[in-house]
Design a protein around this motif. Structure first.
Motif, mmCIF file in Angstrom:
data_model
loop_
_atom_site.group_PDB
_atom_site.id
_atom_site.type_symbol
_atom_site.label_atom_id
_atom_site.label_comp_id
_atom_site.label_asym_id
_atom_site.label_seq_id
_atom_site.Cartn_x
_atom_site.Cartn_y
_atom_site.Cartn_z
ATOM 1 N N GLY A 22 67.710 -8.086 -10.407
ATOM 2 C CA GLY A 22 67.217 -7.708 -11.445
ATOM 3 C C GLY A 22 67.610 -8.673 -12.518
ATOM 4 N N ALA A 23 67.137 -8.404 -13.909
ATOM 5 C CA ALA A 23 67.455 -9.368 -15.072
ATOM 6 C C ALA A 23 69.197 -9.135 -15.138
ATOM 7 C CB ALA A 23 66.883 -8.912 -16.247
ATOM 8 N N GLY A 24 69.774 -10.369 -15.535
ATOM 9 C CA GLY A 24 71.147 -10.208 -15.947
ATOM 10 C C GLY A 24 72.040 -10.328 -14.528
ATOM 11 N N GLN A 25 71.410 -10.824 -13.405
ATOM 12 C CA GLN A 25 72.113 -10.325 -11.930
ATOM 13 C C GLN A 25 72.055 -11.691 -11.043
ATOM 14 O OE1 GLN A 25 70.149 -6.948 -9.910
ATOM 15 N NE2 GLN A 25 71.448 -5.589 -11.087
ATOM 16 N N LEU A 26 73.254 -11.817 -10.543
ATOM 17 C CA LEU A 26 73.512 -12.927 -9.428
ATOM 18 C C LEU A 26 73.234 -11.916 -8.005
ATOM 19 C CD1 LEU A 26 73.652 -15.783 -8.132
ATOM 20 C CD2 LEU A 26 75.970 -15.376 -8.537
ATOM 21 N N CYS A 27 72.474 -12.264 -7.306
ATOM 22 C CA CYS A 27 72.300 -11.367 -5.909
ATOM 23 C C CYS A 27 72.392 -12.514 -4.785
ATOM 24 C CB CYS A 27 71.028 -10.811 -5.859
ATOM 25 S SG CYS A 27 70.546 -9.811 -7.295
ATOM 26 N N LEU A 28 73.205 -12.008 -3.912
ATOM 27 C CA LEU A 28 73.622 -12.706 -2.594
ATOM 28 C C LEU A 28 73.480 -11.847 -1.367
ATOM 29 C CD1 LEU A 28 76.635 -13.284 -4.623
ATOM 30 C CD2 LEU A 28 75.731 -15.506 -3.400
ATOM 31 N N TYR A 63 70.179 -16.466 -1.768
ATOM 32 C CA TYR A 63 70.579 -15.821 -3.167
ATOM 33 C C TYR A 63 69.471 -16.094 -4.235
ATOM 34 C CZ TYR A 63 72.367 -20.567 -2.060
ATOM 35 O OH TYR A 63 72.787 -21.682 -1.759
ATOM 36 N N ALA A 64 69.527 -15.346 -5.319
ATOM 37 C CA ALA A 64 68.716 -15.487 -6.519
ATOM 38 C C ALA A 64 69.577 -15.183 -7.767
ATOM 39 C CB ALA A 64 67.574 -14.180 -6.436
ATOM 40 N N ASN A 65 69.173 -16.181 -8.740
ATOM 41 C CA ASN A 65 69.972 -16.218 -9.860
ATOM 42 C C ASN A 65 68.846 -15.676 -10.946
ATOM 43 O OD1 ASN A 65 71.168 -16.829 -12.018
ATOM 44 N ND2 ASN A 65 70.979 -19.211 -11.921
ATOM 45 N N HIS A 66 69.485 -14.634 -11.559
ATOM 46 C CA HIS A 66 68.688 -13.957 -12.941
ATOM 47 C C HIS A 66 69.574 -13.758 -13.951
ATOM 48 C CE1 HIS A 66 64.729 -13.006 -10.923
ATOM 49 N NE2 HIS A 66 65.277 -13.622 -10.048
ATOM 50 N N PRO A 89 69.377 -23.102 -11.405
ATOM 51 C CA PRO A 89 68.838 -22.589 -12.726
ATOM 52 C C PRO A 89 68.405 -21.124 -12.693
ATOM 53 C CG PRO A 89 67.185 -23.831 -11.722
ATOM 54 C CD PRO A 89 68.481 -24.110 -10.830
ATOM 55 N N ASP A 90 68.418 -20.463 -13.761
ATOM 56 C CA ASP A 90 67.994 -19.187 -13.869
ATOM 57 C C ASP A 90 66.576 -19.011 -13.358
ATOM 58 O OD1 ASP A 90 68.102 -16.468 -14.680
ATOM 59 O OD2 ASP A 90 66.597 -17.095 -16.551
ATOM 60 N N GLY A 91 66.429 -18.092 -12.739
ATOM 61 C CA GLY A 91 64.908 -17.807 -12.142
ATOM 62 C C GLY A 91 64.788 -18.491 -10.692
ATOM 63 N N SER A 92 65.851 -19.018 -10.329
ATOM 64 C CA SER A 92 65.682 -19.558 -8.940
ATOM 65 C C SER A 92 66.081 -18.804 -7.840
ATOM 66 C CB SER A 92 66.402 -21.082 -8.897
ATOM 67 O OG SER A 92 67.958 -20.655 -8.896
ATOM 68 N N TYR A 93 65.164 -19.004 -6.573
ATOM 69 C CA TYR A 93 65.463 -18.235 -5.350
ATOM 70 C C TYR A 93 65.698 -19.129 -4.223
ATOM 71 C CZ TYR A 93 63.414 -14.252 -7.373
ATOM 72 O OH TYR A 93 62.924 -12.904 -8.323
ATOM 73 N N TYR A 99 74.405 -24.041 3.388
ATOM 74 C CA TYR A 99 75.869 -23.969 4.032
ATOM 75 C C TYR A 99 76.124 -22.286 3.667
ATOM 76 C CZ TYR A 99 76.152 -24.573 -1.288
ATOM 77 O OH TYR A 99 75.912 -24.312 -2.581
ATOM 78 N N GLN A 100 77.192 -21.860 3.894
ATOM 79 C CA GLN A 100 77.763 -20.525 3.768
ATOM 80 C C GLN A 100 78.478 -20.519 2.223
ATOM 81 O OE1 GLN A 100 77.070 -17.629 6.090
ATOM 82 N NE2 GLN A 100 75.620 -19.236 6.429
ATOM 83 N N VAL A 101 77.964 -19.855 1.569
ATOM 84 C CA VAL A 101 78.504 -19.528 0.248
ATOM 85 C C VAL A 101 79.687 -18.572 0.141
ATOM 86 C CG1 VAL A 101 78.092 -18.756 -2.099
ATOM 87 C CG2 VAL A 101 76.525 -20.072 -0.903
ATOM 88 N N ARG A 102 80.929 -18.912 -0.275
ATOM 89 C CA ARG A 102 82.019 -18.160 -0.375
ATOM 90 C C ARG A 102 82.422 -17.703 -1.790
ATOM 91 N NH1 ARG A 102 82.118 -21.581 4.019
ATOM 92 N NH2 ARG A 102 82.435 -20.390 5.897
ATOM 93 N N ALA A 103 81.834 -18.712 -3.007
ATOM 94 C CA ALA A 103 82.339 -18.577 -4.180
ATOM 95 C C ALA A 103 81.220 -18.956 -4.965
ATOM 96 C CB ALA A 103 83.783 -19.008 -4.413
ATOM 97 N N PHE A 104 81.413 -18.379 -6.430
ATOM 98 C CA PHE A 104 80.334 -19.269 -7.422
ATOM 99 C C PHE A 104 80.907 -19.186 -8.642
ATOM 100 C CE2 PHE A 104 79.770 -14.463 -7.458
ATOM 101 C CZ PHE A 104 79.707 -14.433 -8.800
ATOM 102 N N LYS A 105 80.467 -19.696 -9.736
ATOM 103 C CA LYS A 105 80.706 -19.867 -10.985
ATOM 104 C C LYS A 105 79.479 -19.927 -11.961
ATOM 105 C CE LYS A 105 84.829 -22.816 -11.208
ATOM 106 N NZ LYS A 105 85.252 -24.138 -11.770
ATOM 107 N N ILE A 106 79.463 -18.985 -12.940
ATOM 108 C CA ILE A 106 78.500 -18.836 -13.828
ATOM 109 C C ILE A 106 78.834 -19.717 -15.233
ATOM 110 C CG2 ILE A 106 77.107 -17.331 -15.492
ATOM 111 C CD1 ILE A 106 77.523 -15.033 -13.285
#
Length: 109
Positions: A22-28, A63-66, A89-93, A99-106
Motif C-alpha cells: 500500500g501507499a506509504g509502505q515498504l514491503c519485503l 520488495y516493493a517501495n511505496h 525509487p518510490d514505486g519500484s518493484y 542478494y539477501q536483504v538484511r536492513a534498509f534506510k528510507i
C-alpha cells in the motif's frame, strides 16, 4: 535472477505479478516473486535516514517501495557499504533480489 528494480508496467509486461503493497509502505518478502512471509514497514512509523535491521532470521528476496521516498536495501545487517546495496525509487518493484536483504534506510527526497 533479477539485477535491478522494475516499474509496475515493466513487471506486468514481463509477465510477472506485483506484490501487494500500500501507499506509504515498504514491503519485503522472504522469497522471490513476492512469495512467502511478508514484512511491511510504514513510512509514518519508520525513522528517516536510520538503519532498520530486519528481524533475526528474516532476509528479504523481493520488495516493493511505496514510501514516496528512495530506499536503500543492504545485504549487511548494519547498513554497511562493505556488502551489496542498492537504492530503489518510490514505486519500484524487485521480484528477485541479487542478494539477501538484511536492513534498509528510507531517505529524504
Amino acid at each position: 535472477m533479477a539485477t535491478g528494480f522494475l516499474t509496475p508496467d515493466q513487471a506486468v509486461a514481463a509477465g510477472g505479478r506485483l506484490g501487494d503493497c500500500g501507499a506509504g509502505q515498504l514491503c519485503l518478502w522472504e522469497k522471490p516473486q513476492f512469495k512467502g512471509e511478508r514484512l511491511t514497514f510504514e513510512l509514518a512509523d519508520t525513522d528517516i535516514e536510520s538503519c532498520v535491521v530486519l528481524p533475526k532470521g528474516f532476509t528479504a528476496d523481493a520488495y516493493a517501495n511505496h514510501t514516496g521516498r528512495p530506499v536503500t536495501l543492504y545485504q549487511s545487517a548494519e547498513c554497511a557499504s562493505t556488502g551489496d546495496f542498492h537504492t530503489h525509487p518510490d514505486g519500484s518493484y524487485t521480484p528477485e533480489s541479487a542478494y539477501q536483504v538484511r536492513a534498509f534506510k528510507i531517505w529524504e527526497r
